[in-house]
Design a protein around this motif. Structure first.
Motif, PDB file in Angstrom:
ATOM      1  N   GLU A   1       0.830  -1.210   0.000  1.00  0.00           N
ATOM      2  CA  GLU A   1       0.000   0.000   0.000  1.00  0.00           C
ATOM      3  C   GLU A   1       0.864   1.259   0.000  1.00  0.00           C
ATOM      4  O   GLU A   1       0.568   2.225  -0.712  1.00  0.00           O
ATOM      5  CB  GLU A   1      -0.931   0.011   1.226  1.00  0.00           C
ATOM      6  CG  GLU A   1      -2.042  -1.008   1.138  1.00  0.00           C
ATOM      7  CD  GLU A   1      -2.937  -0.981   2.359  1.00  0.00           C
ATOM      8  OE1 GLU A   1      -2.762  -0.071   3.200  1.00  0.00           O
ATOM      9  OE2 GLU A   1      -3.800  -1.864   2.468  1.00  0.00           O
TER      10      GLU A   1
ATOM     11  N   GLU B   1       2.413   1.615  -3.456  1.00  0.00           N
ATOM     12  CA  GLU B   1       1.415   2.109  -4.418  1.00  0.00           C
ATOM     13  C   GLU B   1       1.139   3.593  -4.212  1.00  0.00           C
ATOM     14  O   GLU B   1       0.958   4.341  -5.174  1.00  0.00           O
ATOM     15  CB  GLU B   1       0.117   1.313  -4.282  1.00  0.00           C
ATOM     16  CG  GLU B   1       0.202  -0.073  -4.894  1.00  0.00           C
ATOM     17  CD  GLU B   1      -1.070  -0.874  -4.682  1.00  0.00           C
ATOM     18  OE1 GLU B   1      -2.079  -0.281  -4.233  1.00  0.00           O
ATOM     19  OE2 GLU B   1      -1.052  -2.076  -4.958  1.00  0.00           O
ATOM     20  N   HIS B   2       1.125   4.018  -2.930  1.00  0.00           N
ATOM     21  CA  HIS B   2       0.891   5.435  -2.621  1.00  0.00           C
ATOM     22  C   HIS B   2       2.053   6.285  -3.138  1.00  0.00           C
ATOM     23  O   HIS B   2       1.832   7.355  -3.730  1.00  0.00           O
ATOM     24  CB  HIS B   2       0.715   5.624  -1.105  1.00  0.00           C
ATOM     25  CG  HIS B   2       0.484   7.043  -0.719  1.00  0.00           C
ATOM     26  ND1 HIS B   2      -0.679   7.718  -1.030  1.00  0.00           N
ATOM     27  CD2 HIS B   2       1.274   7.930  -0.050  1.00  0.00           C
ATOM     28  CE1 HIS B   2      -0.594   8.961  -0.584  1.00  0.00           C
ATOM     29  NE2 HIS B   2       0.576   9.107   0.033  1.00  0.00           N
TER      30      HIS B   2
ATOM     31  N   SER C   1       1.850   6.506  -6.840  1.00  0.00           N
ATOM     32  CA  SER C   1       0.745   7.401  -7.212  1.00  0.00           C
ATOM     33  C   SER C   1       1.156   8.865  -7.065  1.00  0.00           C
ATOM     34  O   SER C   1       0.899   9.685  -7.962  1.00  0.00           O
ATOM     35  CB  SER C   1      -0.474   7.103  -6.342  1.00  0.00           C
ATOM     36  OG  SER C   1      -1.489   8.036  -6.600  1.00  0.00           O
ATOM     37  N   VAL C   2       1.817   9.190  -5.956  1.00  0.00           N
ATOM     38  CA  VAL C   2       2.283  10.565  -5.719  1.00  0.00           C
ATOM     39  C   VAL C   2       3.327  10.958  -6.754  1.00  0.00           C
ATOM     40  O   VAL C   2       3.283  12.066  -7.309  1.00  0.00           O
ATOM     41  CB  VAL C   2       2.852  10.719  -4.287  1.00  0.00           C
ATOM     42  CG1 VAL C   2       3.571  12.057  -4.116  1.00  0.00           C
ATOM     43  CG2 VAL C   2       1.745  10.580  -3.254  1.00  0.00           C
TER      44      VAL C   2
END
Length: 202
Positions: free
Chosen positions: A4, A7-8, A11-12
């Motif tokens: 997680e 993935e964060h 994404s950022v």
């Protein structure tokens, strides 16, 4: 948990790259004109820069904005056109002021040479509303350039409004925008050829 977080981070990072790319698209076209602007301002000479470059970019970007009404494209490209139009108007304002100051200085020198101090310094005004094709895009006031751009925009917008339902017209509008911008180097090439020099061109 680690997946997680990863993935964060991805994404950022992706969002950051997207913002940087959008900024480069919006402001990238303006960057080459910053040294040109500074050079003209410092030297107070605009002969090496063709103002027809501004005309080409103004026409191309106005057509591109109108093209968006018939064929949607991303916001950064729209902002690029708006920013480029603003930049070209700033360049035209500077070139007009420099050219008029240079003509006034030349007139003053010629009047002083005759030792006739009572003579009033007069520069013939060349205006857009005279509709004299001899002086097209060589007007004496910045406001005349603004009037010309507004007149072109209103006419082009009205024609676009009338023919917006025609796919052929919309695609032709997009082609004209791209083709006009592709011809950008032509006015500067002709200016250099006339001057027999590239002095003053960044």
């Amino acid at each position: 948990m680690e997946d997680e977080v990863f993935e964060h981070v991805v994404s950022v990072f992706g969002t950051l790259v997207s913002w940087v790319a959008a900024g480069a698209i919006m402001f990238g076209g303006v960057v080459p004109y910053i040294p040109q602007y500074r050079d003209i301002r410092q030297t107070q000479k605009a002969e090496g820069f063709s103002t027809y470059v501004c005309l080409v970019l103004l026409v191309a970007n106005i057509l591109r904005i109108l093209f968006r009404f018939g064929h949607y494209y991303e916001m950064p490209l729209l902002w690029q056109s708006i920013i480029m139009i603003g930049t070209m108007l700033v360049m035209l304002n500077l070139c007009t002021n420099v050219r008029m100051a240079s003509e006034l200085s030349t007139k003053r020198r010629s009047f002083l040479a005759t030792d006739n101090k009572d003579e009033e310094v007069r520069i013939p005004k060349r205006l857009f509303l005279d509709f004299d094709w001899t002086y097209f895009w060589s007007w004496s006031r910045f406001m005349d350039y603004v009037q010309c751009v507004l007149a072109f925009t209103l006419v082009a917008a009205y024609i676009t409004y009338l023919l917006l339902d025609s796919a052929l017209f919309v695609e032709t509008l997009g082609f004209l925008a791209v083709f006009t911008e592709a011809m950008l180097g032509t006015p500067q090439l002709y200016c250099n050829y006339q001057n027999k020099s590239t002095e003053g061109m960044r």
